[in-house]
Design an enzyme around this catalytic site. Structure first.
Site, short mmCIF file in Angstrom:
data_model
loop_
_atom_site.label_atom_id
_atom_site.label_comp_id
_atom_site.label_asym_id
_atom_site.label_seq_id
_atom_site.Cartn_x
_atom_site.Cartn_y
_atom_site.Cartn_z
N GLU A 1 55.55 25.10 -5.61
CA GLU A 1 56.92 24.20 -6.04
C GLU A 1 57.87 23.52 -5.33
O GLU A 1 56.69 22.34 -4.38
CB GLU A 1 58.19 25.68 -5.36
CG GLU A 1 57.29 27.04 -5.65
CD GLU A 1 57.73 27.93 -5.26
OE1 GLU A 1 59.63 27.65 -4.33
OE2 GLU A 1 58.08 28.67 -5.33
N ARG B 1 60.64 45.82 0.28
CA ARG B 1 60.78 46.27 1.79
C ARG B 1 62.24 46.63 2.16
O ARG B 1 63.02 45.89 1.80
CB ARG B 1 59.53 46.18 2.43
CG ARG B 1 59.20 44.95 2.71
CD ARG B 1 58.70 44.50 3.97
NE ARG B 1 58.10 42.99 4.19
CZ ARG B 1 59.08 42.62 4.77
NH1 ARG B 1 59.61 43.21 5.33
NH2 ARG B 1 59.03 41.39 5.19
#
Length: 445
Positions: A200, A291
């Protein structure tokens, strides 16, 4: 119906889950390694079962032993906590195949989001802005060179199946790319069992924000606002606050709306966060943490919603009864992570008390901070009417902390929170370098 939960984790998050179980009238069973036989979680759980020696591969990452322990102890569900196996799709799938409930997203959702390339593609398909980067995993050096040329330096290489700062390398110029790619792939394989990396454009000093969400997998997705996690050391978070001092209400609403849209598309079940980088008035999707997060207390305090209880309710098949209009975000919350810099016995320990202060910890005096695991000693969280009062309360709380026997980052946290830059709310992910490393160099001279 869930009546008994095996907690496949340790430390403060295990204590946190045990307390939620007790509030709900559920039986808690702690899966522990031999290094944690004397832990606070061991003392608080209704039952405890040893799953192996200290080494994580033989205990907290031992899927077979954990599932066997849950079956042996007649548990209905497994809560993976944070870290370890909490985002392991294979583990979630094996839990489900064993006839147990995995308290978290569905295994197929974890598998999709665990690959950062697939997660970026999904986010882009939902209309979320992403940083320029590779649309597939980087195949070899030629592919890396061509991709870097197309998006422009500096770039960052990231483990496709990783996180937490592992398998990441920043490259500022072409001649450094070959070595960085080799190191990133080796780290990715060592820490995550997969050498795949993607690329990226590197944003050099952005803000790091995340949106906390709850989704019941039955059509209802709620956001609990944002957390600003920009204060980091080596990509590891040190401070988290909510609301962020840099967001306009218009950008906040767009980020929350985009995050809800993504979770609806995924059919997401449970608690999770969508993480973004913010620079120059624009935000870019980074990843989803499928999570519970270490910093979840910040969102609990501003929303009044117990995220662990909500996780258990959703895993039990209960739909969320709240609507977004019912979620009322109030005041300001700040979390400070107190970490050990060395392992050893804590000979003296005093945590702060007083109004507006919450402590999440698993340690008491004469506890041993183990060299095998994360060095987190405690999370100090404050909740106040506004940011100025929150900072003042945190500084008061930190001034009351006494930890003897091991080295900690307590003084660094005081420097960070008391700094002009942090108080101003105008800083980026380089704040630790500017404040703590500058102070260390000056003191050293």
């Amino acid at each position: 119906m869930i009546r008994s939960i095996l907690i496949a984790n340790r430390g403060e998050i295990a204590v946190r889950i045990i307390r939620a179980c007790r509030d709900l009238g559920l039986r808690s069973v702690l899966a522990y390694s031999t290094a944690d036989k004397l832990s606070l979680a061991y003392q608080l759980a209704d039952e405890a079962v040893c799953i192996g020696p200290p080494a994580t591969a033989q205990s907290y990452l031992n899927k077979k032993n954990i599932i066997a322990a849950a079956c042996l102890c007649r548990c209905d569900a497994i809560h993976p906590g944070v870290g370890f196996l909490s985002e392991n799709a294979d583990f979630a799938r094996e839990v489900e195949h064993a006839g147990l409930v995995f308290i978290g997203p569905r295994s197929e959702t974890i598998a999709l989001l665990g690959n950062k390339v697939a997660a970026r593609a999904t986010a882009l398909g939902c209309g979320l802005p992403i940083t320029p980067g590779s649309s597939e995993e980087i195949k070899d050096l030629d592919d890396a060179l061509a991709t870097a040329e197309s998006i422009g330096y500096p770039i960052i290489l990231k483990a496709a199946c990783g996180g937490g700062g592992r398998g990441m390398r920043i490259v500022f110029e072409k001649k450094a790319l070959a070595n960085a790619l080799q190191i990133a792939k080796k780290e990715a394989l060592a820490f995550f069992g997969d050498a795949s990396v993607h690329m990226e454009r590197y944003l050099q000093n952005p803000r790091h924000l995340e949106i906390q969400l709850l989704s019941d997998g039955q059509g209802t997705v709620l956001h609990l606002g944002e957390r600003d996690c920009s204060v980091q050391k080596n990509h590891q978070k040190l401070l988290e606050e909510s609301p962020s001092p840099i967001l306009t209400q218009e950008m906040r609403e767009r980020m929350c709306s985009d995050s809800v849209k993504l979770f609806q598309k995924l059919g997401y079940r449970g608690a999770g966060t969508v993480e973004y980088l913010v620079e120059g008035g624009h935000y870019y999707f980074m990843e989803v943490n499928a999570r519970l997060q270490v910093e979840h207390p910040v969102s609990e305090l501003v929303s009044g919603i117990d995220l662990v209880k909500a996780q258990i309710g959703i895993a039990s098949g209960k739909p969320l009864t709240l609507t977004q209009e019912d979620v009322r975000l109030s005041g300001y919350s700040l979390e400070c992570r107190i970490n050990g810099k060395s392992a050893g016995t804590i000979t003296k320990l005093n945590f702060p008390l007083g109004p507006h202060v919450r402590i999440d910890s698993h340690l008491v005096a004469n506890s041993v901070l183990s060299p095998y695991y994360d060095p987190l000693i405690a999370k100090i969280i404050v909740h106040c009417p506004d940011r100025d009062q929150g900072i003042a309360t945190m500084l008061r709380a930190l001034s009351e902390v006494v930890i003897e026997g091991i080295d900690t980052n307590l003084e660094e946290q005081k420097l960070l929170i008391g700094s002009i830059q942090f108080r101003s709310g105008r800083f980026g992910t380089d704040l630790y370098t500017k404040i703590c490393e500058t102070e260390e160099n000056t003191h050293g001279k």
